[in-house]
Design a protein around this motif. Structure first.
Motif, PDB file in Angstrom:
ATOM      1  N   VAL A  12       0.848  -1.194   0.000  1.00  0.00           N
ATOM      2  CA  VAL A  12       0.000   0.000   0.000  1.00  0.00           C
ATOM      3  C   VAL A  12       0.881   1.241   0.000  1.00  0.00           C
ATOM      4  CG1 VAL A  12      -1.703   1.334   1.305  1.00  0.00           C
ATOM      5  CG2 VAL A  12      -1.858  -1.163   1.249  1.00  0.00           C
ATOM      6  N   ILE A  13       0.510   2.219  -0.815  1.00  0.00           N
ATOM      7  CA  ILE A  13       1.153   3.531  -0.773  1.00  0.00           C
ATOM      8  C   ILE A  13       0.135   4.524  -0.243  1.00  0.00           C
ATOM      9  CG2 ILE A  13       2.280   5.375  -2.059  1.00  0.00           C
ATOM     10  CD1 ILE A  13       3.227   3.368  -4.071  1.00  0.00           C
ATOM     11  N   TYR A 129      -0.072  -1.216  -6.698  1.00  0.00           N
ATOM     12  CA  TYR A 129      -0.253  -0.998  -5.271  1.00  0.00           C
ATOM     13  C   TYR A 129      -1.668  -0.505  -4.977  1.00  0.00           C
ATOM     14  CZ  TYR A 129       4.832  -0.711  -5.777  1.00  0.00           C
ATOM     15  OH  TYR A 129       6.139  -0.951  -6.107  1.00  0.00           O
ATOM     16  N   ARG A 130      -2.102  -0.732  -3.766  1.00  0.00           N
ATOM     17  CA  ARG A 130      -3.318  -0.085  -3.283  1.00  0.00           C
ATOM     18  C   ARG A 130      -2.933   1.316  -2.827  1.00  0.00           C
ATOM     19  NH1 ARG A 130      -6.026  -4.242   0.914  1.00  0.00           N
ATOM     20  NH2 ARG A 130      -7.831  -2.858   0.645  1.00  0.00           N
ATOM     21  N   LEU A 131      -3.768   2.296  -3.129  1.00  0.00           N
ATOM     22  CA  LEU A 131      -3.460   3.689  -2.825  1.00  0.00           C
ATOM     23  C   LEU A 131      -4.508   4.265  -1.869  1.00  0.00           C
ATOM     24  CD1 LEU A 131      -2.606   5.056  -6.412  1.00  0.00           C
ATOM     25  CD2 LEU A 131      -1.104   3.860  -4.800  1.00  0.00           C
ATOM     26  N   ILE A 132      -4.018   4.992  -0.852  1.00  0.00           N
ATOM     27  CA  ILE A 132      -4.903   5.657   0.103  1.00  0.00           C
ATOM     28  C   ILE A 132      -4.345   7.045   0.408  1.00  0.00           C
ATOM     29  CG2 ILE A 132      -5.603   3.457   1.139  1.00  0.00           C
ATOM     30  CD1 ILE A 132      -3.801   4.208   3.546  1.00  0.00           C
ATOM     31  N   GLY A 133      -5.062   7.818   1.195  1.00  0.00           N
ATOM     32  CA  GLY A 133      -4.594   9.125   1.631  1.00  0.00           C
ATOM     33  C   GLY A 133      -4.676   9.246   3.143  1.00  0.00           C
ATOM     34  N   ILE A 134      -3.662   9.870   3.745  1.00  0.00           N
ATOM     35  CA  ILE A 134      -3.663  10.192   5.175  1.00  0.00           C
ATOM     36  C   ILE A 134      -3.215  11.640   5.286  1.00  0.00           C
ATOM     37  CG2 ILE A 134      -2.687   9.698   7.441  1.00  0.00           C
ATOM     38  CD1 ILE A 134      -2.282   6.819   6.600  1.00  0.00           C
ATOM     39  N   THR A 135      -4.133  12.526   5.609  1.00  0.00           N
ATOM     40  CA  THR A 135      -3.859  13.957   5.550  1.00  0.00           C
ATOM     41  C   THR A 135      -4.300  14.664   6.823  1.00  0.00           C
ATOM     42  OG1 THR A 135      -4.371  16.002   4.341  1.00  0.00           O
ATOM     43  CG2 THR A 135      -6.075  14.308   4.374  1.00  0.00           C
ATOM     44  N   ASN A 136      -3.595  15.726   7.156  1.00  0.00           N
ATOM     45  CA  ASN A 136      -4.018  16.572   8.282  1.00  0.00           C
ATOM     46  C   ASN A 136      -5.006  17.639   7.841  1.00  0.00           C
ATOM     47  OD1 ASN A 136      -2.532  15.247  10.215  1.00  0.00           O
ATOM     48  ND2 ASN A 136      -0.862  16.736  10.284  1.00  0.00           N
ATOM     49  N   GLY A 137      -5.265  17.732   6.554  1.00  0.00           N
ATOM     50  CA  GLY A 137      -6.165  18.751   6.025  1.00  0.00           C
ATOM     51  C   GLY A 137      -7.603  18.272   5.924  1.00  0.00           C
ATOM     52  N   GLU A 151      -8.442   4.519  -2.423  1.00  0.00           N
ATOM     53  CA  GLU A 151      -9.517   3.709  -1.824  1.00  0.00           C
ATOM     54  C   GLU A 151     -10.275   4.491  -0.756  1.00  0.00           C
ATOM     55  OE1 GLU A 151      -8.653  -0.264  -0.564  1.00  0.00           O
ATOM     56  OE2 GLU A 151      -7.112  -0.526  -2.107  1.00  0.00           O
ATOM     57  N   PHE A 152      -9.533   5.253   0.037  1.00  0.00           N
ATOM     58  CA  PHE A 152     -10.140   6.102   1.054  1.00  0.00           C
ATOM     59  C   PHE A 152      -9.101   7.119   1.497  1.00  0.00           C
ATOM     60  CE2 PHE A 152      -8.496   2.366   3.339  1.00  0.00           C
ATOM     61  CZ  PHE A 152      -7.680   2.959   4.298  1.00  0.00           C
ATOM     62  N   VAL A 153      -9.562   8.156   2.173  1.00  0.00           N
ATOM     63  CA  VAL A 153      -8.693   9.177   2.748  1.00  0.00           C
ATOM     64  C   VAL A 153      -9.098   9.385   4.199  1.00  0.00           C
ATOM     65  CG1 VAL A 153      -8.019  11.613   2.702  1.00  0.00           C
ATOM     66  CG2 VAL A 153      -8.239  10.349   0.559  1.00  0.00           C
ATOM     67  N   LEU A 154      -8.125   9.390   5.085  1.00  0.00           N
ATOM     68  CA  LEU A 154      -8.369   9.645   6.499  1.00  0.00           C
ATOM     69  C   LEU A 154      -7.985  11.074   6.844  1.00  0.00           C
ATOM     70  CD1 LEU A 154      -7.041   6.339   8.115  1.00  0.00           C
ATOM     71  CD2 LEU A 154      -9.400   6.942   7.513  1.00  0.00           C
ATOM     72  N   HIS A 155      -8.837  11.731   7.636  1.00  0.00           N
ATOM     73  CA  HIS A 155      -8.616  13.089   8.111  1.00  0.00           C
ATOM     74  C   HIS A 155      -8.620  13.081   9.642  1.00  0.00           C
ATOM     75  CE1 HIS A 155      -9.770  14.700   4.073  1.00  0.00           C
ATOM     76  NE2 HIS A 155     -10.590  13.673   4.088  1.00  0.00           N
ATOM     77  N   PRO A 156      -7.958  14.040  10.273  1.00  0.00           N
ATOM     78  CA  PRO A 156      -8.061  14.123  11.741  1.00  0.00           C
ATOM     79  C   PRO A 156      -9.447  14.571  12.163  1.00  0.00           C
ATOM     80  CG  PRO A 156      -6.823  15.993  10.875  1.00  0.00           C
ATOM     81  CD  PRO A 156      -7.069  15.075   9.722  1.00  0.00           C
ATOM     82  N   ALA A 172      -5.678   3.145   9.231  1.00  0.00           N
ATOM     83  CA  ALA A 172      -5.528   2.742   7.832  1.00  0.00           C
ATOM     84  C   ALA A 172      -5.177   1.259   7.731  1.00  0.00           C
ATOM     85  CB  ALA A 172      -4.453   3.587   7.159  1.00  0.00           C
ATOM     86  N   ALA A 173      -4.213   0.822   8.537  1.00  0.00           N
ATOM     87  CA  ALA A 173      -3.824  -0.591   8.521  1.00  0.00           C
ATOM     88  C   ALA A 173      -4.995  -1.485   8.917  1.00  0.00           C
ATOM     89  CB  ALA A 173      -2.633  -0.811   9.454  1.00  0.00           C
ATOM     90  N   LYS A 174      -5.770  -1.007   9.872  1.00  0.00           N
ATOM     91  CA  LYS A 174      -6.944  -1.774  10.307  1.00  0.00           C
ATOM     92  C   LYS A 174      -7.968  -1.898   9.187  1.00  0.00           C
ATOM     93  CE  LYS A 174     -10.504  -1.825  13.946  1.00  0.00           C
ATOM     94  NZ  LYS A 174     -11.027  -1.106  15.145  1.00  0.00           N
ATOM     95  N   GLN A 175      -8.239  -0.783   8.492  1.00  0.00           N
ATOM     96  CA  GLN A 175      -9.216  -0.829   7.401  1.00  0.00           C
ATOM     97  C   GLN A 175      -8.725  -1.691   6.244  1.00  0.00           C
ATOM     98  OE1 GLN A 175     -10.850   3.736   8.053  1.00  0.00           O
ATOM     99  NE2 GLN A 175     -10.984   2.862   6.009  1.00  0.00           N
ATOM    100  N   LEU A 176      -7.422  -1.680   6.013  1.00  0.00           N
ATOM    101  CA  LEU A 176      -6.837  -2.453   4.916  1.00  0.00           C
ATOM    102  C   LEU A 176      -6.582  -3.905   5.301  1.00  0.00           C
ATOM    103  CD1 LEU A 176      -4.281   0.278   3.870  1.00  0.00           C
ATOM    104  CD2 LEU A 176      -6.178  -0.497   2.428  1.00  0.00           C
TER     105      LEU A 176
END
Length: 241
Positions: A12-13, A129-137, A151-156, A172-176
């Motif tokens: 995953v990236i 690869y599977r692609l996701i987003g992890i952002t503070n925005g 696949e999804f994006v996580l926000h705070p 993210a690891a849990k969802q994947l």
């Protein structure tokens, strides 16, 4: 490309979004200006304040309510509501006004499209690869053209602390349903992205300088696995998978 620590195999990236896949600075400036204009038109008493006054109020509120640091949307709404009260509006008007101005900000916050070269890059990476987003925005990734690629994006917020806290990496690891070490996280911040990913147990790629930036930044507490100077260098990553 600088190799500091040879990566393990990853499946995953994960991407930070702002200043990693696009230059976020002009977008935020435009959204701030548009929401300020709307605020001044709809709530004329707000003309007594400049943008700096609002920013100072938000910092004060975050000191008083530290949880706001981990929810940028809630922090902005709290700033608007508190500011309108301080400017002389009643509580009900201030609450409604905060919602209206925030909604206006959100529209302009995501009123752009990720560039074609970056979209093409992500499409190529998605083949392997599977692609996701992890952002503070709080950008809406669907509206900016990433909906078919990530696949999804996580926000705070909603219980998740912002990076460098491990919360979103762990989620993210849990969802994947994969180990954290199989996530290769890419971002422009030496602290939020590199330190955050490494301390969570993920692998890290540091984009330095960030998207639209010319000056390189300095490393902080931990080395990334890899440092790149251009997002397109990710196409070389097949050698590490």
């Amino acid at each position: 490309m600088k190799l500091f620590i040879r990566p393990e195999a990853f499946s995953v990236i994960s991407f930070d979004l702002d200043d990693t896949l696009y230059d976020n600075r002009p977008i935020i400036r435009q959204a701030e200006a548009a929401s300020q204009q709307f605020l001044n038109q709809q709530y004329p008493k707000s003309q007594a304040w400049q943008v700096g006054d609002w920013h100072r109020l938000k910092l004060t509120l975050i000191k008083q309510r530290p949880q706001l640091r981990h929810d940028p949307s809630l922090a902005r709404q709290a700033m608007l509501e508190c500011g309108l009260v301080q400017l002389g509006y009643d509580a009900r008007t201030a609450k409604a006004g905060a919602t209206a101005v925030f909604d206006h900000f959100v529209i302009h916050r995501s009123h752009f499209s990720v560039s074609d070269p970056v979209l093409e890059l992500l499409a190529k990476l998605k083949q392997n690869y599977r692609l996701i987003g992890i952002t503070n925005g709080n950008v809406d990734y669907q509206r900016i053209g990433l909906g078919d690629l990530l696949e999804f994006v996580l926000h705070p917020g909603q219980g998740f602390k912002q990076k460098p806290a491990a919360d979103m990496f762990v989620q993210a690891a849990k969802q994947l349903n994969i180990p954290l070490r199989q996530i290769l996280h890419i971002g422009d911040s030496a602290m939020s992205d590199v330190v955050g990913a490494r301390q969570a147990g993920c692998q890290a790629v540091w984009l330095n300088p960030g998207f639209g930036v010319t000056e390189e930044a300095a490393l902080t507490l931990q080395l990334p696995h890899i440092e790149i100077g251009n997002i397109q260098e990710l196409l070389k990553f097949k050698m590490f998978s």
